[in-house]
Design a protein around this motif. Structure first.
Motif, PDB file in Angstrom:
ATOM      1  N   ASP A 140      44.431  26.299  11.114  1.00 52.31           N
ATOM      2  CA  ASP A 140      44.951  27.408  11.250  1.00 52.31           C
ATOM      3  C   ASP A 140      44.230  28.324  10.307  1.00 52.31           C
ATOM      4  N   ALA A 141      44.090  27.746   9.055  1.00 53.80           N
ATOM      5  CA  ALA A 141      44.001  28.305   7.905  1.00 53.80           C
ATOM      6  C   ALA A 141      43.160  29.758   7.313  1.00 53.80           C
ATOM      7  N   GLY A 142      41.942  29.470   8.747  1.00 50.40           N
ATOM      8  CA  GLY A 142      40.849  30.264   9.140  1.00 50.40           C
ATOM      9  C   GLY A 142      41.174  31.405   9.548  1.00 50.40           C
ATOM     10  N   GLY A 143      42.604  31.507  10.812  1.00 42.80           N
ATOM     11  CA  GLY A 143      43.219  32.316  10.797  1.00 42.80           C
ATOM     12  C   GLY A 143      44.305  33.985  10.468  1.00 42.80           C
ATOM     13  N   MET A 144      45.639  33.943  11.041  1.00 39.86           N
ATOM     14  CA  MET A 144      46.900  34.395  10.161  1.00 39.86           C
ATOM     15  C   MET A 144      47.354  33.608  10.354  1.00 39.86           C
ATOM     16  N   ARG A 145      48.456  33.511   9.909  1.00 42.14           N
ATOM     17  CA  ARG A 145      49.485  32.092   9.345  1.00 42.14           C
ATOM     18  C   ARG A 145      50.996  33.263   9.067  1.00 42.14           C
ATOM     19  N   LEU A 146      51.423  33.746   9.807  1.00 45.93           N
ATOM     20  CA  LEU A 146      53.052  34.854   9.239  1.00 45.93           C
ATOM     21  C   LEU A 146      54.345  33.683   9.502  1.00 45.93           C
ATOM     22  N   VAL A 147      55.129  34.068   8.611  1.00 42.57           N
ATOM     23  CA  VAL A 147      56.255  33.598   8.349  1.00 42.57           C
ATOM     24  C   VAL A 147      57.496  35.125   7.925  1.00 42.57           C
ATOM     25  N   THR A 148      58.768  34.744   8.787  1.00 38.86           N
ATOM     26  CA  THR A 148      59.932  35.710   7.971  1.00 38.86           C
ATOM     27  C   THR A 148      59.357  35.394   6.639  1.00 38.86           C
ATOM     28  N   PRO A 149      60.157  36.228   5.811  1.00 35.44           N
ATOM     29  CA  PRO A 149      60.761  36.177   4.590  1.00 35.44           C
ATOM     30  C   PRO A 149      61.910  34.372   4.280  1.00 35.44           C
TER      31      PRO A 149
END
Length: 194
Positions: free
Chosen positions: A53-62
């Motif tokens: 999924d590197a080409g998309g959007m990878r989000l994480v909480t702090p």
């Protein structure tokens, strides 16, 4: 608290967190029926999914308690080439039986994707020790606010108790279906743009 983009340095921690979050998920339980084997193999699987999924959007909480992996418009399904290229890693991650069942699930998921442009919420997870604190909702909203909200957003879940969670975020059920060959039940959910 705001979401941040997850980089390669976050990969192992996110994979371990997602493995804990999905330990009792109906789909991963069907793919890997033995709980001990599942606990051992899921971090490998989520490292592969994180990379994919590197080409998309990878989000994480702090603090790394929750994460979302999004695929952008037109990238919801893996190409045949990507599946072939990743076959050795998938076999290593899941074993022969697990890889076979994972491909059955993947094919069923792809068959239910909607047409048109949309952001695909491929993976959303919150660590079991952090659930109930609003972090999972923050993780999904973070993706919607960063651009996914300008187009429809789509997801599927095999966990019935997640339906209310996603409805509260604006998603509505569009379909209910079963994975062939005795696989789990899934719900497809779509959130309109805006």
């Amino acid at each position: 608290m705001t979401m941040r983009v997850a980089g390669n340095a976050d990969r192992d921690a996110i994979a371990a967190m997602l493995a804990r979050a999905f330990q009792d998920d109906p789909a991963t339980s069907w793919i890997l029926p033995d709980p001990a084997d599942r606990a051992r193999r899921l971090p490998r699987l989520f490292r592969l999914l994180f990379d994919g999924d590197a080409g998309g959007m990878r989000l994480v909480t702090p603090g790394g308690e929750a994460a979302t992996l999004w695929r952008g418009p037109g990238d919801a399904d893996l190409s045949t080439w990507e599946i072939v290229r990743n076959a050795p890693a998938l076999l290593h991650a899941l074993g022969i039986g697990g890889a076979r069942r994972a491909l059955i699930v993947s094919d069923a998921i792809a068959a239910h994707h909607p047409g048109g442009d949309y952001w695909y919420l491929h993976i959303a997870g919150c660590d079991t020790v952090a659930q109930g604190k609003g972090l999972g909702g923050m993780a999904v909203r973070g993706g919607l606010e960063r651009g996914a909200g300008r187009l429809p957003a789509y997801l599927e879940t095999a966990t019935e108790r997640n339906l209310g969670f996603y409805r509260a975020l604006g998603f509505e059920i569009t379909d209910e279906w079963h994975v062939p060959k005795g696989g789990p039940r899934f719900w497809s959910m779509l959130r309109p743009a805006g």
